[in-house]
Design an enzyme around this catalytic site. Sequence first.
Site, PDB file in Angstrom:
ATOM      1  N   LYS A  75      62.287  20.591  68.834  1.00 25.58           N
ATOM      2  CA  LYS A  75      62.243  21.693  67.875  1.00 25.58           C
ATOM      3  C   LYS A  75      61.842  22.951  68.638  1.00 25.58           C
ATOM      4  O   LYS A  75      60.962  22.889  69.513  1.00 25.58           O
ATOM      5  CB  LYS A  75      61.235  21.374  66.770  1.00 25.58           C
ATOM      6  CG  LYS A  75      61.159  22.415  65.670  1.00 25.58           C
ATOM      7  CD  LYS A  75      60.202  21.995  64.553  1.00 25.58           C
ATOM      8  CE  LYS A  75      60.132  23.039  63.449  1.00 25.58           C
ATOM      9  NZ  LYS A  75      59.232  22.645  62.334  1.00 25.58           N
ATOM     10  N   SER A 150      60.922  22.844  57.509  1.00 27.90           N
ATOM     11  CA  SER A 150      61.423  23.759  58.513  1.00 27.90           C
ATOM     12  C   SER A 150      62.132  23.065  59.697  1.00 27.90           C
ATOM     13  O   SER A 150      62.879  23.721  60.419  1.00 27.90           O
ATOM     14  CB  SER A 150      60.274  24.595  59.057  1.00 27.90           C
ATOM     15  OG  SER A 150      59.359  23.786  59.765  1.00 27.90           O
ATOM     16  N   SER A 174      57.440  19.723  56.545  1.00 28.61           N
ATOM     17  CA  SER A 174      58.553  20.162  57.402  1.00 28.61           C
ATOM     18  C   SER A 174      59.179  19.089  58.292  1.00 28.61           C
ATOM     19  O   SER A 174      60.206  19.342  58.911  1.00 28.61           O
ATOM     20  CB  SER A 174      58.095  21.325  58.287  1.00 28.61           C
ATOM     21  OG  SER A 174      58.045  22.508  57.530  1.00 28.61           O
TER      22      SER A 174
END
Lengths: 483, 95
Positions: A75, A150, A174
């Site tokens: 990420k 997210s 997330s």
Amino acid sequence: MHTKTLIELAQGLRSKEFSSVELTQTFLDRIQKHQHLNAYITVTEAVALHNAQAADTRLANGTAGLLTGIPIAQKDIFCTLDVKTTCGSKMLDNFSAPYNATVVEKFNQAGAVMLGKLNMDEFAMGSSNETSYYGAVKNPWNINSVPGGSSGGSAAAVAARLAVCATGTDTGGSIRQPAALCGITGLKPTYGRVSRYGMIAYASSLDQGGPMARSAEEAAIMLQTMAGFDEKDSTSVDLPVPDYCAGLNNSLAGLKIGLPKEFFGEGLNSDVAATLETAINEYRKLGAEIKEISMPNLKLAIPAYYVIAPAECSANLSRFDGVRYGYRCANPVDLADLYTRSRGEGFGKEVKRRILMGTYALSTGYYDAYYLKAQKIRRLISEDFKQALTEVDVIMGPVTPTTAFGIGEKMSNPIEMYLSDIYTIAINLAGVPALSIPAGFVAGMPVGLQIIGNYFAEDRLLNIAHQYQQVTDWHLHTPKGFE
Amino acid sequence: MSLTADDVNKIAHLARLGIDHQDVESYAKDLSGILDLMTQMSELNTDNVEPMAHPMDQAQRLRADVVTEPDNREKFQAIAPQVEAGLYLVPKVIE
């Protein structure tokens, strides 16, 4: 190659069925072919192939571990040395990190091959991946739907097999929410289990990194590498790391599962509820006992979270000032103008909304009414979990009220977007671990089952998820066009 | 609880956050809506509840006061917008 599990790939590398360089090239080609999903912000092709070569050497000389030579992705919230690290923001579009996050360092040492950096909501603030400066990520199950957020790029990449597995971070859901909406397995560990060093901070008392993979077994292998004490993270917990794979096959006979009635009431889509009921029945067949429980303070999790998280974010994001790194506005007339315009031009609308909210909640005269009150409610919510987990071993419930919603559907109404996190947020406030596993489909879109456990019971959660995945195959489904 | 455009401008100033003129009203509306959501918190009596700042109720860990980091100034300043002679440059503060 891309449809194989992590274990199968590790075996293939050892039996010389294929090399890490070949495997890495296969995934790089897939990333190129499916770039319309917008899952990656940066693809590190040259470094990946170089590291794959190094992995092949390790495989040949017998110093390889399970992850050696396996193509993964990070990420874009994790700092990667000399590689662009944007956090999904214009503010860091020009930022090349001067060091590696501990999580990145650990995967590097394990010999995993990083394919690139994954798209995400700006500074991890969002539930749909639409707040990214680099554009929305598309859900591989339906490209008109959001992948969740997210960690939307992570979930979409794993679901579409553009990486074997990926890292995510979870401040209010997330990891679990995008895992649910994309049909993969995602674990938010206990707060403090995985180092936050080099993981760009959103709300420091809630943020936690974790694994996103197809199966619980793969998540266990990842967590084994990620977890552990780190003196560079002042809130890292100094406890031994258990063997997360050792107990995967333990029997679930006698397991006590609690279903909070607050999780199954109004607001939960009836088809999602029916899917979860079928999944919970599967656990009955595996020998578990089901019990209804009550956690009365859960309903206040959203208001408490939207005080605490923005308050912490407003403090954390004050470091982006246009002076030391990141975006600086053109031709500042004075220092105040430099700060104000650099921040105004560098941050997107949702980030600004949360900075404003947090600044307000912490300002003179409002601190007690908002911030202190929210921290007291946080205590009560945490007590609810502690109480419930004395009555039952784990808590199960939905991850999201519905399957993935349409791109653009909720962007004009921030509050509606916040409310979609109703089942995940309380877990971060308490700090307990929780995971999402694929539990079926509604109209072709994946549904996730959430399993919540006691502090540091990740091994138990993974065991419970793995046993379900031995009798179901939801986690093995691949979206059409990505087979 | 509702916030005015004036309130939003004041908060934005506190945060040194530039916001577009035409967005002020929409921030006022969004923040007012979020504050309404937060008023739910007052339904619950929390008089004798200890505030929780950290999930583990952990105290700050301390370490020995010894140098552990090498000098990375050049590396860190290589990514700065403007530096000179090892210093970060900003517009003139004192005349």
